[in-house]
Design a protein around this motif. Structure first.
Motif, PDB file in Angstrom:
ATOM      1  N   GLU A   3     -72.504  10.442  19.261  1.00  0.00           N
ATOM      2  CA  GLU A   3     -72.384  11.605  18.474  1.00  0.00           C
ATOM      3  C   GLU A   3     -71.288  12.692  18.367  1.00  0.00           C
ATOM      4  OE1 GLU A   3     -76.100  12.342  19.046  1.00  0.00           O
ATOM      5  OE2 GLU A   3     -77.249  11.237  17.875  1.00  0.00           O
ATOM      6  N   PRO A   4     -71.099  12.732  17.446  1.00  0.00           N
ATOM      7  CA  PRO A   4     -70.142  13.696  17.525  1.00  0.00           C
ATOM      8  C   PRO A   4     -70.965  14.853  17.621  1.00  0.00           C
ATOM      9  CG  PRO A   4     -70.431  13.616  15.294  1.00  0.00           C
ATOM     10  CD  PRO A   4     -71.326  12.442  15.608  1.00  0.00           C
ATOM     11  N   ARG A   5     -70.490  16.383  17.364  1.00  0.00           N
ATOM     12  CA  ARG A   5     -71.215  17.452  17.809  1.00  0.00           C
ATOM     13  C   ARG A   5     -71.191  18.120  16.135  1.00  0.00           C
ATOM     14  NH1 ARG A   5     -73.627  18.657  22.368  1.00  0.00           N
ATOM     15  NH2 ARG A   5     -73.291  17.063  24.031  1.00  0.00           N
ATOM     16  N   VAL A   6     -71.703  18.635  16.100  1.00  0.00           N
ATOM     17  CA  VAL A   6     -71.391  19.323  14.439  1.00  0.00           C
ATOM     18  C   VAL A   6     -71.728  20.874  14.635  1.00  0.00           C
ATOM     19  CG1 VAL A   6     -72.533  19.448  12.395  1.00  0.00           C
ATOM     20  CG2 VAL A   6     -72.921  17.288  13.728  1.00  0.00           C
ATOM     21  N   ILE A   7     -70.693  21.516  14.542  1.00  0.00           N
ATOM     22  CA  ILE A   7     -70.957  23.172  13.775  1.00  0.00           C
ATOM     23  C   ILE A   7     -71.115  23.560  12.229  1.00  0.00           C
ATOM     24  CG2 ILE A   7     -69.949  25.181  14.036  1.00  0.00           C
ATOM     25  CD1 ILE A   7     -67.730  23.801  15.610  1.00  0.00           C
ATOM     26  N   ILE A   8     -71.786  24.569  12.524  1.00  0.00           N
ATOM     27  CA  ILE A   8     -72.694  24.075  10.758  1.00  0.00           C
ATOM     28  C   ILE A   8     -71.163  25.767  10.147  1.00  0.00           C
ATOM     29  CG2 ILE A   8     -74.216  25.329   9.331  1.00  0.00           C
ATOM     30  CD1 ILE A   8     -74.999  22.199  10.544  1.00  0.00           C
ATOM     31  N   LEU A   9     -71.404  25.674   8.861  1.00  0.00           N
ATOM     32  CA  LEU A   9     -70.646  26.282   8.887  1.00  0.00           C
ATOM     33  C   LEU A   9     -71.032  27.038   7.083  1.00  0.00           C
ATOM     34  CD1 LEU A   9     -66.740  24.607   7.992  1.00  0.00           C
ATOM     35  CD2 LEU A   9     -68.062  26.462   9.821  1.00  0.00           C
ATOM     36  N   THR A  10     -71.407  28.369   7.663  1.00  0.00           N
ATOM     37  CA  THR A  10     -72.263  29.694   6.366  1.00  0.00           C
ATOM     38  C   THR A  10     -71.503  29.905   6.145  1.00  0.00           C
ATOM     39  OG1 THR A  10     -74.393  30.044   5.748  1.00  0.00           O
ATOM     40  CG2 THR A  10     -73.585  29.736   8.133  1.00  0.00           C
ATOM     41  N   THR A  11     -71.828  31.164   5.095  1.00  0.00           N
ATOM     42  CA  THR A  11     -71.573  32.580   4.027  1.00  0.00           C
ATOM     43  C   THR A  11     -72.509  33.343   4.518  1.00  0.00           C
ATOM     44  OG1 THR A  11     -72.171  31.941   2.209  1.00  0.00           O
ATOM     45  CG2 THR A  11     -69.992  31.748   2.860  1.00  0.00           C
ATOM     46  N   PHE A  12     -73.535  32.887   5.371  1.00  0.00           N
ATOM     47  CA  PHE A  12     -75.114  33.449   5.354  1.00  0.00           C
ATOM     48  C   PHE A  12     -75.260  32.877   7.402  1.00  0.00           C
ATOM     49  CE2 PHE A  12     -74.770  31.989   1.518  1.00  0.00           C
ATOM     50  CZ  PHE A  12     -75.032  33.257   0.571  1.00  0.00           C
ATOM     51  N   ASP A  13     -75.446  34.709   7.799  1.00  0.00           N
ATOM     52  CA  ASP A  13     -76.225  34.588   9.488  1.00  0.00           C
ATOM     53  C   ASP A  13     -77.332  34.496  10.088  1.00  0.00           C
ATOM     54  OD1 ASP A  13     -76.076  37.284   8.684  1.00  0.00           O
ATOM     55  OD2 ASP A  13     -75.650  38.005  10.452  1.00  0.00           O
ATOM     56  N   LEU A  14     -78.109  34.959   8.716  1.00  0.00           N
ATOM     57  CA  LEU A  14     -79.118  34.617   8.539  1.00  0.00           C
ATOM     58  C   LEU A  14     -79.446  33.733   7.645  1.00  0.00           C
ATOM     59  CD1 LEU A  14     -81.111  37.958   9.834  1.00  0.00           C
ATOM     60  CD2 LEU A  14     -80.172  35.749  11.372  1.00  0.00           C
ATOM     61  N   ASP A  15     -79.529  31.914   7.208  1.00  0.00           N
ATOM     62  CA  ASP A  15     -79.834  30.904   6.924  1.00  0.00           C
ATOM     63  C   ASP A  15     -80.805  30.444   6.875  1.00  0.00           C
ATOM     64  OD1 ASP A  15     -79.181  28.828   5.200  1.00  0.00           O
ATOM     65  OD2 ASP A  15     -77.879  29.624   4.522  1.00  0.00           O
ATOM     66  N   ARG A  16     -81.685  29.998   6.812  1.00  0.00           N
ATOM     67  CA  ARG A  16     -82.380  28.973   6.891  1.00  0.00           C
ATOM     68  C   ARG A  16     -82.221  27.925   7.645  1.00  0.00           C
ATOM     69  NH1 ARG A  16     -88.451  29.234   5.937  1.00  0.00           N
ATOM     70  NH2 ARG A  16     -87.946  31.512   5.290  1.00  0.00           N
ATOM     71  N   TYR A  17     -81.363  27.748   6.532  1.00  0.00           N
ATOM     72  CA  TYR A  17     -80.520  26.378   7.120  1.00  0.00           C
ATOM     73  C   TYR A  17     -80.524  25.904   7.887  1.00  0.00           C
ATOM     74  CZ  TYR A  17     -82.109  25.505   1.777  1.00  0.00           C
ATOM     75  OH  TYR A  17     -82.506  25.425   0.521  1.00  0.00           O
ATOM     76  N   VAL A  18     -79.213  27.333   8.253  1.00  0.00           N
ATOM     77  CA  VAL A  18     -78.597  26.565   9.984  1.00  0.00           C
ATOM     78  C   VAL A  18     -79.874  26.436  10.910  1.00  0.00           C
ATOM     79  CG1 VAL A  18     -77.621  28.159  11.455  1.00  0.00           C
ATOM     80  CG2 VAL A  18     -76.604  28.622   8.848  1.00  0.00           C
ATOM     81  N   TYR A  19     -80.677  27.221  10.860  1.00  0.00           N
ATOM     82  CA  TYR A  19     -81.651  27.380  12.166  1.00  0.00           C
ATOM     83  C   TYR A  19     -82.170  25.596  11.675  1.00  0.00           C
ATOM     84  CZ  TYR A  19     -86.550  27.365  14.522  1.00  0.00           C
ATOM     85  OH  TYR A  19     -87.164  27.147  15.536  1.00  0.00           O
TER      86      TYR A  19
END
Length: 224
Positions: A78-94
């Protein structure tokens, strides 16, 4: 690892993909594929076998969270996944971190931070400041039967492993753990590897989340 990481870019914004591709290429990191939504990303991962996926969390159709879940199925390689977001407190990130992502970056990341992040997660390390983890956990952890905790039973861990997990969750590096516990750094690495194996975790990011969600480390306490 001496070879440069192979990266897949998944973002619905052409300018973001172009900018990231130029930054990575300038540092000798090969972008092997691009995707404009999560479904394309899943297919591209299967086709190109990248080392790291830079995944936008919010895309039309299949979003980055669902794509991350599909990619991190437990199959070898499996690859490693880094999430990209414009929000530093994003429910989707968690949720994505709980699903197995190795960290997240804000889209206004500097070129140096971007390339360092790709190389960091490629080696299996975490990419998430403990202070940010605490804020995410405190804001988004759901308690009770529907909790997103990856593993709530710490019984398999020895007292020493529990101690290592608690310190790891507070942001200590392997070298700092070794100094604090008066152990060789190689011994610390062994403890960390055993913790991940016993709890069925991918990396240190998931270990940090588990430490907070199980109450081993308090979300409101200071990081020390």
């Amino acid at each position: 690892m001496t070879e440069a990481p192979r990266v897949l870019l998944a973002d619905d914004q052409t300018l973001v993909r172009t900018g990231f591709r130029l930054i990575l290429g300038a540092d000798g990191i090969d972008v092997v594929a691009e995707a404009t939504d999560g479904a394309e990303a899943v297919e591209a991962v299967r086709r190109t076998r990248p080392d790291v996926v830079l995944m936008d969390v919010r895309m039309p159709g299949t979003d980055g969270l669902e794509a991350t879940r599909r990619i991190l199925t437990g199959a070898p390689g499996e690859p490693r996944v880094i999430i990209l977001t414009t929000f530093d407190l994003d429910r989707y990130v968690y949720a994505a971190l709980s699903a197995g992502a190795s960290g997240f970056l804000l889209k206004d990341v500097t070129p140096e931070q971007l390339t360092a992040a790709v190389r960091t997660v490629r080696t299996g390390d975490a990419l998430l400041a403990p202070a940010v983890t605490r804020r995410l956990v405190q804001r988004f952890t759901r308690h009770g039967a529907d909790s997103a905790a990856l593993h709530r039973d710490l019984a398999p861990l020895t007292p020493r492993e529990l101690e290592v997990l608690g310190l790891l969750a507070r942001g200590l590096s392997n070298a700092e753990l070794a100094a604090r516990l008066h152990l060789a750094e190689a011994t610390v690495k062994t403890h960390v590897a055993r913790i991940l194996a016993k709890l069925g975790l991918r990396d240190r990011v998931q270990a940090v989340i588990v430490a907070y969600e199980t109450g081993l480390v308090g979300v409101t306490g200071p990081p020390g």
